[in-house]
Design a protein around this motif. Sequence first.
Motif, short mmCIF file in Angstrom:
data_model
loop_
_atom_site.label_atom_id
_atom_site.label_comp_id
_atom_site.label_asym_id
_atom_site.label_seq_id
_atom_site.Cartn_x
_atom_site.Cartn_y
_atom_site.Cartn_z
N TYR A 85 9.72 52.30 -39.53
CA TYR A 85 10.39 51.11 -40.05
C TYR A 85 11.07 50.39 -38.88
CZ TYR A 85 10.23 53.03 -44.88
OH TYR A 85 9.85 53.53 -46.10
N GLU A 86 11.24 49.09 -39.01
CA GLU A 86 11.92 48.30 -37.98
C GLU A 86 13.34 48.81 -37.74
OE1 GLU A 86 12.81 45.47 -35.13
OE2 GLU A 86 10.85 45.94 -36.00
N LYS A 87 14.03 49.17 -38.81
CA LYS A 87 15.40 49.66 -38.67
C LYS A 87 15.46 50.94 -37.85
CE LYS A 87 19.83 49.71 -39.70
NZ LYS A 87 20.77 48.68 -39.23
N SER A 88 14.48 51.79 -38.02
CA SER A 88 14.43 53.02 -37.25
C SER A 88 14.20 52.74 -35.78
CB SER A 88 13.31 53.93 -37.79
OG SER A 88 13.23 55.12 -37.03
N GLU A 148 14.28 59.73 -46.83
CA GLU A 148 12.87 59.39 -46.66
C GLU A 148 12.04 59.72 -47.90
OE1 GLU A 148 11.25 60.82 -42.99
OE2 GLU A 148 13.17 60.70 -41.94
N ALA A 227 16.81 50.45 -49.27
CA ALA A 227 15.57 50.01 -48.63
C ALA A 227 14.45 50.11 -49.66
CB ALA A 227 15.26 50.87 -47.41
N GLN A 231 8.69 48.09 -46.84
CA GLN A 231 9.07 47.79 -45.47
C GLN A 231 8.40 48.72 -44.46
OE1 GLN A 231 13.32 47.92 -47.14
NE2 GLN A 231 13.61 46.75 -45.28
N LYS A 233 6.00 50.22 -41.83
CA LYS A 233 5.08 49.61 -40.87
C LYS A 233 3.67 50.18 -41.04
CE LYS A 233 4.00 47.61 -36.77
NZ LYS A 233 3.07 48.46 -36.09
N THR A 259 12.50 56.76 -41.99
CA THR A 259 13.66 56.18 -42.68
C THR A 259 13.86 54.71 -42.33
OG1 THR A 259 16.00 56.53 -43.23
CG2 THR A 259 15.40 56.72 -40.91
N CYS A 260 14.41 53.99 -43.30
CA CYS A 260 14.79 52.60 -43.08
C CYS A 260 16.28 52.41 -43.36
CB CYS A 260 13.97 51.69 -43.99
SG CYS A 260 14.11 49.93 -43.58
#
Length: 293
Positions: A85-88, A148, A227, A231, A233, A259-260
């Motif tokens: 995820y981008e947040k990760s 997750e 989340a 989302q 990827k 995780t996000c």
Amino acid sequence: MRIIRYRTSASAAVLAALTDEGKLVELQQADFLSVVRQAQSEGRTVLQYVQSVVESSEGRQAALEELDLLTPIEAPEVWAAGVTYEKSREARNYEATGGKMDASTFYDKVYDAERPEIFFKSTAARTVGPGQGVQLRSDSQWQIPEPELALVLDGDGTILGYTIGNDMSCRDIEGENPLYLPQAKMWRRSCSIGPAIRLAESVDNPYDFQIACRIFRDGAQVVEGTANTKQLKRKLDELVSFLKRDNELFEGTVLMTGTCIVPPNEFTLAGGDRVDIEISGIGKLSNPVLAAE
């Protein structure tokens, strides 16, 4: 349809099916994989088999919160995917650069690479279930839960169902050196799964699970994040394909998908905290946090 394991008042472990309407029906099998094999022997899908048992049984009404829940499966191995995820990616970059939010690192490379990050997370002996304590590591000062979506796999990589995973992580150890990843991720009681397995056939869209994480301290909520698996990827089948590449998958292997939800950078878990992770259609995984020994 969900599959759960719980302990009776006589301390016996029971496997059961739980419908979305709250009907609880005990199954004759001792574990989830035995249910899978029974369904296969009858030429039916797992959902078809479980539904037939539920429809032919009176059962009783029950809620997850009323039961002394165990891990829904004793997974021989738990693996995990990172930076999905981008947040990760943002969190890992922050750790690796000492807080330089705009700095680029190898985590950017793995986020964009064809090959995902997949690492060994836990064994059955190191994994706890609902209501059991996750453990803090004694040589880390910056520790967080990672909520997750987790996949329950057959030996050929087929996704049998979905559960909730808590990938406890030491941000300072991983940030110090990426080669320390196993120590940042794997120690006793550093992994929890549960409270149920949502059968894959009963999920219309696995990319629409709503995830929430709440952390409580002294009875007050101190962290909350939400989340959605849309989302992600990477695709779930993509992660599984890399896990089983040149690898032996044991029946009942669990793969956490990343995780996000990351707590604020200034936050670290403390003994006595409680971590609640909820995923729509699966339930709530709640674990107290045990101080380091």
